[in-house]
Design a protein around this motif. Structure first.
Motif, mmCIF file in Angstrom:
data_model
loop_
_atom_site.group_PDB
_atom_site.id
_atom_site.type_symbol
_atom_site.label_atom_id
_atom_site.label_comp_id
_atom_site.label_asym_id
_atom_site.label_seq_id
_atom_site.Cartn_x
_atom_site.Cartn_y
_atom_site.Cartn_z
ATOM 1 N N GLN A 71 -2.261 -8.203 -8.723
ATOM 2 C CA GLN A 71 -1.730 -7.474 -7.406
ATOM 3 C C GLN A 71 -2.451 -8.581 -6.355
ATOM 4 O OE1 GLN A 71 -3.661 -3.860 -6.905
ATOM 5 N NE2 GLN A 71 -3.439 -3.681 -4.904
ATOM 6 N N TYR A 72 -3.299 -9.286 -6.482
ATOM 7 C CA TYR A 72 -3.749 -10.232 -5.458
ATOM 8 C C TYR A 72 -3.569 -11.793 -5.780
ATOM 9 C CZ TYR A 72 -5.781 -5.775 -3.353
ATOM 10 O OH TYR A 72 -5.942 -4.660 -3.115
ATOM 11 N N HIS A 82 1.949 1.424 4.941
ATOM 12 C CA HIS A 82 1.517 -0.096 4.624
ATOM 13 C C HIS A 82 2.236 -0.919 5.542
ATOM 14 C CE1 HIS A 82 -0.880 0.513 1.144
ATOM 15 N NE2 HIS A 82 -0.204 1.114 0.473
ATOM 16 N N TYR A 100 2.517 1.359 -4.683
ATOM 17 C CA TYR A 100 1.141 0.663 -4.534
ATOM 18 C C TYR A 100 0.249 1.295 -5.623
ATOM 19 C CZ TYR A 100 -3.383 -0.229 -2.037
ATOM 20 O OH TYR A 100 -4.483 -0.908 -1.620
ATOM 21 N N GLU A 102 1.040 -7.932 -4.274
ATOM 22 C CA GLU A 102 1.095 -7.620 -2.840
ATOM 23 C C GLU A 102 1.665 -8.901 -2.065
ATOM 24 O OE1 GLU A 102 -1.903 -5.637 -0.721
ATOM 25 O OE2 GLU A 102 -2.364 -4.344 -2.502
ATOM 26 N N CYS A 138 -4.664 -8.913 -0.316
ATOM 27 C CA CYS A 138 -4.023 -7.832 0.304
ATOM 28 C C CYS A 138 -3.099 -7.937 1.401
ATOM 29 C CB CYS A 138 -5.292 -6.783 0.925
ATOM 30 S SG CYS A 138 -4.724 -5.443 1.964
ATOM 31 N N PHE A 139 -1.765 -7.265 1.563
ATOM 32 C CA PHE A 139 -0.826 -7.476 2.452
ATOM 33 C C PHE A 139 -0.841 -7.365 3.898
ATOM 34 C CE2 PHE A 139 1.669 -4.426 -0.065
ATOM 35 C CZ PHE A 139 1.226 -3.116 0.522
ATOM 36 N N TRP A 140 -2.038 -6.403 4.203
ATOM 37 C CA TRP A 140 -2.236 -5.988 5.596
ATOM 38 C C TRP A 140 -2.514 -6.898 6.502
ATOM 39 C CZ3 TRP A 140 -6.122 -1.670 3.998
ATOM 40 C CH2 TRP A 140 -5.620 -0.614 3.352
#
Ligand code: MHO
Length: 212
Positions: free
Chosen positions: A91-92, A139, A47, A55, A16-18
């Protein structure tokens, strides 16, 4: 800025890019961060419709203050790249998008170094950097945005949302709210930016609101 500045870019996928946005955004030497989708083939990912992209975070940095090798160590030390299967397909995944031959070589070297330290193989996928699709505004600097009032105050220092998102200030404050830096460190750095007095004071006042 009248001084010609050499800048360099690094792009990583590490879950997760956060979180990576706060990690890299907090580092003196990092000029700008942007989160998005990369490494796949599907067109115009979002997204909700990420396709085969991952991501990712795109980091603009000053190599005089921070080296690509430093960033590589942080990259591998801040996610688990030993798995050969990742949650939610691509995605991850652990992804490294090198910008040139030198970055590719440095990445191979630091990967071997980290594998030695861990005693395990790293499954990171390597690809030449091709295209990076920025993620939706909400995001970008995700954790900072939770502080709605403070975010509004900072946004007023910029002509538009894109300038806010790409600012060093937003990157640092986003790291600060996740306690990647201390109040002391960040105040010192702000001091060196040579902002107009009123902007500096406003920024320092805002810092005191950025506490949980
Ligand atoms: N909060 C989400 C991940 C968001 S990240 C932008 C989750 O834990 O599933 O993928």
């Amino acid at each position: 800025n009248e001084h010609a500045q050499t800048i360099e870019k690094a792009t990583f996928g590490m879950g997760c890019f956060w979180g990576p946005d706060t990690l890299f955004g907090s580092l003196p030497g990092v000029i700008q961060t942007e989160v998005g989708f990369a490494g796949g083939t599907s067109k115009a990912p979002t997204y909700r419709n990420i396709g085969d992209h991952t991501e990712s975070i795109d980091i603009t940095f000053d190599p005089a203050l921070l080296s690509y090798e430093d960033l590589l160590r942080l990259f591998w030390q801040n996610h688990d790249a030993t798995k050969d299967r990742f949650y939610k397909e691509r995605q991850y995944i652990s992804l490294l998008l090198y910008r040139n031959h030198t970055q590719n070589e440095q990445a191979e070297k630091i990967k071997a170094e980290q594998e030695q330290l861990l005693g395990k193989e790293l499954q990171t996928e390597f690809q030449p950097y091709n295209i990076f699709y920025p993620a939706e505004d909400y995001h970008q600097k995700y954790f900072l945005r939770r502080f709605k009032q403070a975010t509004k105050t900072i946004q007023q220092l910029f002509p538009d949302e894109a300038a806010f998102i790409h600012s060093t200030i937003a990157a640092r404050l986003n790291g600060f709210v996740r306690e990647r830096t201390t109040l002391k460190e960040i105040k010192e750095e702000i001091h060196h930016w040579g902002l107009p007095e009123e902007q500096r004071v406003l920024l320092e006042q805002t810092l005191t609101d950025l506490r949980w």
